[in-house]
Design a protein around this motif. Structure first.
Motif, PDB file in Angstrom:
ATOM      1  N   LEU A 174     -38.836  44.627  33.482  1.00 60.10           N
ATOM      2  CA  LEU A 174     -38.754  45.688  34.482  1.00 60.10           C
ATOM      3  C   LEU A 174     -39.181  47.018  33.869  1.00 60.10           C
ATOM      4  N   ALA A 175     -38.690  47.289  32.669  1.00 60.39           N
ATOM      5  CA  ALA A 175     -39.065  48.520  31.976  1.00 60.39           C
ATOM      6  C   ALA A 175     -40.561  48.550  31.679  1.00 60.39           C
ATOM      7  N   ARG A 176     -41.098  47.419  31.262  1.00 56.74           N
ATOM      8  CA  ARG A 176     -42.525  47.361  30.963  1.00 56.74           C
ATOM      9  C   ARG A 176     -43.344  47.597  32.234  1.00 56.74           C
ATOM     10  N   GLY A 177     -42.861  47.073  33.366  1.00 57.08           N
ATOM     11  CA  GLY A 177     -43.533  47.337  34.626  1.00 57.08           C
ATOM     12  C   GLY A 177     -43.547  48.814  34.975  1.00 57.08           C
ATOM     13  N   HIS A 178     -42.443  49.499  34.688  1.00 56.17           N
ATOM     14  CA  HIS A 178     -42.388  50.936  34.948  1.00 56.17           C
ATOM     15  C   HIS A 178     -43.423  51.682  34.108  1.00 56.17           C
ATOM     16  N   TYR A 230     -46.227  50.553  32.782  1.00 58.42           N
ATOM     17  CA  TYR A 230     -47.569  50.285  33.310  1.00 58.42           C
ATOM     18  C   TYR A 230     -47.831  51.089  34.578  1.00 58.42           C
ATOM     19  N   THR A 231     -46.807  51.244  35.406  1.00 55.96           N
ATOM     20  CA  THR A 231     -46.966  52.016  36.638  1.00 55.96           C
ATOM     21  C   THR A 231     -47.264  53.475  36.328  1.00 55.96           C
ATOM     22  N   TRP A 232     -46.597  54.032  35.327  1.00 61.24           N
ATOM     23  CA  TRP A 232     -46.804  55.444  34.981  1.00 61.24           C
ATOM     24  C   TRP A 232     -48.234  55.712  34.533  1.00 61.24           C
ATOM     25  N   ILE A 233     -48.902  54.694  33.972  1.00 64.82           N
ATOM     26  CA  ILE A 233     -50.280  54.899  33.527  1.00 64.82           C
ATOM     27  C   ILE A 233     -51.270  54.226  34.485  1.00 64.82           C
ATOM     28  N   SER A 234     -50.790  53.916  35.686  1.00 67.01           N
ATOM     29  CA  SER A 234     -51.644  53.423  36.781  1.00 67.01           C
ATOM     30  C   SER A 234     -52.312  52.084  36.478  1.00 67.01           C
ATOM     31  N   LYS A 235     -51.662  51.249  35.675  1.00 68.15           N
ATOM     32  CA  LYS A 235     -52.146  49.893  35.450  1.00 68.15           C
ATOM     33  C   LYS A 235     -51.321  48.954  36.337  1.00 68.15           C
ATOM     34  N   TYR A 236     -51.705  48.911  37.605  1.00 65.29           N
ATOM     35  CA  TYR A 236     -50.837  48.304  38.608  1.00 65.29           C
ATOM     36  C   TYR A 236     -50.822  46.774  38.560  1.00 65.29           C
ATOM     37  N   ASP A 237     -51.937  46.148  38.230  1.00 64.06           N
ATOM     38  CA  ASP A 237     -51.922  44.691  38.134  1.00 64.06           C
ATOM     39  C   ASP A 237     -51.044  44.234  36.973  1.00 64.06           C
ATOM     40  N   GLU A 238     -51.100  44.969  35.867  1.00 64.05           N
ATOM     41  CA  GLU A 238     -50.211  44.654  34.746  1.00 64.05           C
ATOM     42  C   GLU A 238     -48.754  44.921  35.124  1.00 64.05           C
ATOM     43  N   SER A 275     -45.434  42.229  35.243  1.00 68.66           N
ATOM     44  CA  SER A 275     -44.134  42.443  34.595  1.00 68.66           C
ATOM     45  C   SER A 275     -42.993  42.391  35.608  1.00 68.66           C
ATOM     46  N   TYR A 276     -43.193  43.009  36.776  1.00 69.41           N
ATOM     47  CA  TYR A 276     -42.162  42.955  37.813  1.00 69.41           C
ATOM     48  C   TYR A 276     -41.905  41.511  38.248  1.00 69.41           C
ATOM     49  N   THR A 277     -42.972  40.724  38.356  1.00 67.69           N
ATOM     50  CA  THR A 277     -42.819  39.325  38.742  1.00 67.69           C
ATOM     51  C   THR A 277     -42.003  38.563  37.704  1.00 67.69           C
ATOM     52  N   ALA A 278     -42.299  38.792  36.434  1.00 66.67           N
ATOM     53  CA  ALA A 278     -41.538  38.128  35.374  1.00 66.67           C
ATOM     54  C   ALA A 278     -40.068  38.528  35.419  1.00 66.67           C
ATOM     55  N   SER A 279     -39.813  39.811  35.661  1.00 67.15           N
ATOM     56  CA  SER A 279     -38.434  40.287  35.764  1.00 67.15           C
ATOM     57  C   SER A 279     -37.722  39.648  36.951  1.00 67.15           C
ATOM     58  N   LEU A 280     -38.433  39.578  38.069  1.00 68.19           N
ATOM     59  CA  LEU A 280     -37.838  39.041  39.295  1.00 68.19           C
ATOM     60  C   LEU A 280     -37.520  37.555  39.159  1.00 68.19           C
ATOM     61  N   LYS A 281     -38.366  36.839  38.450  1.00 69.85           N
ATOM     62  CA  LYS A 281     -38.102  35.406  38.247  1.00 69.85           C
ATOM     63  C   LYS A 281     -36.877  35.192  37.373  1.00 69.85           C
ATOM     64  N   ALA A 282     -36.633  36.127  36.461  1.00 73.37           N
ATOM     65  CA  ALA A 282     -35.460  36.013  35.594  1.00 73.37           C
ATOM     66  C   ALA A 282     -34.189  36.487  36.282  1.00 73.37           C
ATOM     67  N   ASP A 283     -34.329  37.443  37.194  1.00 72.99           N
ATOM     68  CA  ASP A 283     -33.165  38.018  37.864  1.00 72.99           C
ATOM     69  C   ASP A 283     -33.623  38.658  39.178  1.00 72.99           C
ATOM     70  N   GLN A 284     -33.297  38.023  40.289  1.00 71.90           N
ATOM     71  CA  GLN A 284     -33.790  38.478  41.591  1.00 71.90           C
ATOM     72  C   GLN A 284     -33.012  39.708  42.062  1.00 71.90           C
ATOM     73  N   GLN A 285     -33.505  40.869  41.694  1.00 70.17           N
ATOM     74  CA  GLN A 285     -32.895  42.128  42.079  1.00 70.17           C
ATOM     75  C   GLN A 285     -33.760  42.823  43.130  1.00 70.17           C
ATOM     76  N   MET A 286     -33.116  43.341  44.176  1.00 71.28           N
ATOM     77  CA  MET A 286     -33.859  44.006  45.228  1.00 71.28           C
ATOM     78  C   MET A 286     -34.616  45.219  44.699  1.00 71.28           C
ATOM     79  N   GLY A 287     -34.028  45.931  43.745  1.00 70.18           N
ATOM     80  CA  GLY A 287     -34.699  47.096  43.182  1.00 70.18           C
ATOM     81  C   GLY A 287     -36.033  46.734  42.551  1.00 70.18           C
ATOM     82  N   THR A 288     -36.092  45.582  41.885  1.00 70.35           N
ATOM     83  CA  THR A 288     -37.343  45.135  41.280  1.00 70.35           C
ATOM     84  C   THR A 288     -38.365  44.806  42.357  1.00 70.35           C
ATOM     85  N   PHE A 289     -37.930  44.154  43.408  1.00 72.84           N
ATOM     86  CA  PHE A 289     -38.820  43.846  44.525  1.00 72.84           C
ATOM     87  C   PHE A 289     -39.375  45.121  45.142  1.00 72.84           C
ATOM     88  N   LEU A 290     -38.539  46.125  45.287  1.00 74.68           N
ATOM     89  CA  LEU A 290     -38.989  47.394  45.866  1.00 74.68           C
ATOM     90  C   LEU A 290     -40.000  48.086  44.966  1.00 74.68           C
TER      91      LEU A 290
END
Length: 232
Positions: free
Chosen positions: A130-134, A136-144, A148-163
């Motif tokens: 989740l942190a790594r996804g953040h 990547y987002t700050w530097i506009s690497k959205y596919d990356e 990362s968000y997908t990997a986080s979500l598969k490990a722990d389904q949190q609504m915040g990650t989905f958002l």
């Protein structure tokens, strides 16, 4: 936008990089013309710039200290997450925009440290990805970021990650990831959130309701349509 509405409703390494990641304070500003009242404005502006430079220097010191700790004591999930927080502060505070911090360089270092932390502490994968996804987002690497968000979500389904995923700009990779995540997230969505949730999933599906696959989806689509008609 409806995507924004959903977000509102649902709610490398170490000290050696310091010199290259952080630029020195910007060169002295040329004094611009004016006299009388304009001098007080210039004085206030100069004071504000000095305060920001001091703030940015303090942030540099924090990051340097944490890098030194990582270099001497090793990477942990806690240290990687602390570095992520400082990286976010560099972007949010304007230090990157002011040229006092090399945002891309700092982000790259943080991403590498997060990867090292995942290897060291695989049980912390959800929070670290989740942190790594953040970052990547700050530097506009959205596919990356979405990977990362997908990997986080598969490990722990949190609504915040989905958002976080839904809030990314559209791309084939982002839309595919959102669409894949929708069935697993449906159970966490209440009646009030449902229309916007369905809408986000529909957008990711290119507007094709046949691509939405979860139990009770037909009923959800009816509720979505009724609410969208009411809002129109």
């Amino acid at each position: 936008t409806l995507r924004s509405g959903l977000v509102l409703l649902l709610l490398t390494s170490g000290c050696a990089l310091f010199g290259s990641l952080f630029g020195g304070n910007q060169a002295q500003q040329q004094q611009q013309g004016g006299s009388g009242g304009s001098s007080s404005v210039q004085d206030a502006s100069a004071q504000r710039e000095a305060e920001l430079a001091k703030q940015d220097e303090a942030l540099q010191d924090e990051i340097q200290a944490l890098w030194k700790e990582i270099d001497t004591e090793g990477i942990t999930s806690a240290r990687a997450l602390a570095l992520t927080e400082l990286t976010g502060k560099a972007f949010d505070s304007g230090a990157v925009q002011r040229g006092h911090v090399n945002g891309d360089g700092l982000a790259s270092s943080t991403i590498d440290h997060l990867g090292d932390a995942i290897e060291a502490e695989p049980d912390a994968l959800a929070s670290l990805e989740l942190a790594r996804g953040h970052v990547y987002t700050w530097i506009s690497k959205y596919d990356e970021a979405v990977a990362s968000y997908t990997a986080s979500l598969k490990a722990d389904q949190q609504m915040g990650t989905f958002l976080d995923m839904v809030a990314l700009p559209h791309s084939p990779a982002v839309d595919a990831a959102v669409l894949e995540a929708c069935p697993g997230m449906r159970a966490q969505v209440d009646e009030a959130q449902l229309p916007d949730f369905v809408d986000a999933c529909l957008v990711a599906a290119g507007g094709d309701p046949k691509r939405l696959e979860w139990k009770g989806v037909k009923k959800d689509l009816v509720a979505h349509r009724k609410e969208m008609d009411r809002r129109a």
